[in-house]
Write an enzyme that holds these catalytic residues in place. Sequence first.
Site, PDB file in Angstrom:
ATOM      1  N   ARG A  15     -68.509 -18.482  24.961  1.00  0.00           N
ATOM      2  CA  ARG A  15     -67.237 -18.997  24.442  1.00  0.00           C
ATOM      3  C   ARG A  15     -66.511 -19.578  25.648  1.00  0.00           C
ATOM      4  NH1 ARG A  15     -62.004 -17.296  24.466  1.00  0.00           N
ATOM      5  NH2 ARG A  15     -60.689 -17.639  22.653  1.00  0.00           N
ATOM      6  N   GLU A  33     -63.591 -23.282  23.122  1.00  0.00           N
ATOM      7  CA  GLU A  33     -62.331 -22.671  22.664  1.00  0.00           C
ATOM      8  C   GLU A  33     -61.237 -23.693  22.955  1.00  0.00           C
ATOM      9  OE1 GLU A  33     -58.539 -20.621  22.679  1.00  0.00           O
ATOM     10  OE2 GLU A  33     -59.458 -21.100  24.579  1.00  0.00           O
ATOM     11  N   ASP A  48     -55.953 -14.296  19.043  1.00  0.00           N
ATOM     12  CA  ASP A  48     -54.772 -15.074  19.434  1.00  0.00           C
ATOM     13  C   ASP A  48     -53.830 -15.279  18.247  1.00  0.00           C
ATOM     14  OD1 ASP A  48     -55.257 -15.406  22.153  1.00  0.00           O
ATOM     15  OD2 ASP A  48     -56.619 -17.085  21.800  1.00  0.00           O
ATOM     16  N   ASP A  55     -63.728 -20.549  27.332  1.00  0.00           N
ATOM     17  CA  ASP A  55     -62.292 -20.326  27.156  1.00  0.00           C
ATOM     18  C   ASP A  55     -61.477 -21.450  27.794  1.00  0.00           C
ATOM     19  OD1 ASP A  55     -60.112 -18.274  26.473  1.00  0.00           O
ATOM     20  OD2 ASP A  55     -59.704 -18.714  28.567  1.00  0.00           O
ATOM     21  N   ARG A  62     -49.201 -10.723  20.935  1.00  0.00           N
ATOM     22  CA  ARG A  62     -50.514 -10.862  20.298  1.00  0.00           C
ATOM     23  C   ARG A  62     -51.232  -9.526  20.125  1.00  0.00           C
ATOM     24  NH1 ARG A  62     -53.230 -15.316  23.990  1.00  0.00           N
ATOM     25  NH2 ARG A  62     -52.038 -14.141  25.514  1.00  0.00           N
TER      26      ARG A  62
HETATM   27  C1  GLC Z   1     -57.615 -18.501  25.492  1.00  0.00           C
HETATM   28  C2  GLC Z   1     -57.695 -17.073  24.980  1.00  0.00           C
HETATM   29  C3  GLC Z   1     -56.350 -16.438  25.113  1.00  0.00           C
HETATM   30  C4  GLC Z   1     -55.929 -16.457  26.563  1.00  0.00           C
HETATM   31  C5  GLC Z   1     -56.012 -17.857  27.161  1.00  0.00           C
HETATM   32  C6  GLC Z   1     -55.947 -17.827  28.655  1.00  0.00           C
HETATM   33  O1  GLC Z   1     -56.784 -19.283  24.738  1.00  0.00           O
HETATM   34  O2  GLC Z   1     -58.159 -17.059  23.662  1.00  0.00           O
HETATM   35  O3  GLC Z   1     -56.351 -15.134  24.603  1.00  0.00           O
HETATM   36  O4  GLC Z   1     -54.618 -15.980  26.673  1.00  0.00           O
HETATM   37  O5  GLC Z   1     -57.226 -18.488  26.836  1.00  0.00           O
HETATM   38  O6  GLC Z   1     -57.133 -17.335  29.199  1.00  0.00           O
END
Ligand code: GLC
Length: 597
Positions: free
Chosen positions: A258, A302, A370, A260, A484
């Site tokens: 994933r 993501e 999230d 991020d 969250r």
């Molecule tokens: C992504 C994650 C989130 C996190 C952000 C910074 O959006 O899903 O939870 O706060 O990245 O790493």
Amino acid sequence: MKADYDLRLRAHSDRLDRTLETVYGERSDFNEWLERLHAMMAAAALARPAHLVALDAKRLAAPDWLLQSDTIGYSAYVERFGANLKGLIGRIPYLKRLGVRYLHLLPFWKARAGDNDGGFAVSDFLAVREDVGDIQDLVALTKALSEAGIALCGDLVLNHTADDHPWALAAKAGDRTAQGYYHLVADNDQVAAWEAGLIEVFPETAPGNFTWNDQIGAHVWTTFYPFQWDLNWSNPDVFLQMARIVLELANMGVEVFRLDSAAYLWKRLGAACKGEPESHLLLQALRAVCDIVAPAIRLKAEVIAPVCETVAFLGGEQAPECHLAYHAGLMTAGWASLAEGDADLARRVLNDAPPPPSGAGWVTYVRCHDDIGWMTLKPQIDQSPQRAQGRLEAISTHFSSGLTYARGESFQTGSGPGVHGLNGMAASLLGFDAGDARALDRLSLLYGLAFAAGGMPLIFMGDELGQSNDTSWRADPVRAHEGRWLHRPMFDEAAANGGDDRATAVSGAMAQLVAARRRLPALAPQTAPRVRDGLPDAVLGFGRGKGVLCLFNFSEAAVTADLPGAGRWRDLLTGADHGATIDLAPLGMAWLTVEAL
Ligand code: GLC
């Protein structure tokens, strides 16, 4: 083995080298750097364990395994679902019963002490957090999962490291090479110039995009929290290091990554720095690295943005990028349509979503760790005749005011009028906590949409049991600023063991959806939904493949809808037959297949 690697190298290295040349080609040391990258890749290929080489062959033979109607995903925190990595092995039978073939575990890598954004402030990408285990436990888990037919998806935080990652520590100590791994901005004027184009991800708890560091004597780029330092991807060594990390983790058995915050990698003055063309090129290059060294790897973007932006992260036929991307727009539109009792926004998002390139697909979901980010619907609201200023605000308030069936809380809106996000577990947002009689229908409707709309459905841990909000975060000083945590509960063991009516009802409904989806290959992500016009406003309808029609009634009232053609339609969810029309119950849905007369 070596022969296979050479074959793949011949097939993909042109794509890799050309893409990287576009990004880094002007550097005088580019060729020498590229040689280092190729040497690193060859070493990783050589180190790939035999059972993963076998997995590569298996995946190459059936590359679209994620995009089948029997592939269900599940997402959970290690410590909240199974206590630790060893404990997760004990959860495998539960996952198998649920039909899961893909398990996304939120970051379990070594993270900074204290607040670490739920693990997203990583101190060592190649070490496991001590409280959940070690690398041996990880390898054992990936093997046990794989034997059960489940692939492990791990988070790879591409955009930043924690402020105590060895690179950050070295940068603070004055090491120039390490400082080159980050974006350091010398003075306030430059900060202001960059900020002019940027958005704020956490406007309330982490306003601005830069954090002053005394030791370095500069502002450090921090898109998210001040302790998450953005990596400088214009430095090719950052690419090389991150590619090495992906391959090392893949050699431990992590199969899906994933990626991020994948949209934020490239920075350009004046721009929002979200989805810049170079970010795409870098992801395309990373994909080529994986295709060459470890072709079992799957990449998931993501990117939480409107659908027209997220689809770009799947790449094109000639330039493959990620295999999967979150269908954030559709997820949000499902919630919005429920609030409005009208399918307008869901319809618009589906109409705006181009079909993914072959070999790629959406992740369709209802909740994740999230918030639900309302701004992903901005383009659809802007285009609709009812683009009233307050439309998103009304949708958000529906779930957060406490005056309806919903028990949610708004996120990052501070005291201002802005609309940002919404927190809460699906069950709490849908009426279970308020004792609303239609809560289960709402949950089935939204999950039904995720299961039918052309993606790999992802169940968020606890939703399959109808778990409620967890308010314990408010009393914990490390988490108290972060709303969250409201929807990050501990797994409810007792509920999973059948000791609870709500859980029994929800898990029964979920199992029905899993079984029905499995029986309908047309629901696989490869066939894109075709939105049907001429239905009542409250009803979203789309065709899937030949002779399959899915209907979703977002209103709290019963509606009648016309069915096309002269055949008889059978609803796979109820077994009932329908002719020219169908009566949909309040919040009801139907997955219909046609039988010609
Ligand atoms: C992504 C994650 C989130 C996190 C952000 C910074 O959006 O899903 O939870 O706060 O990245 O790493």
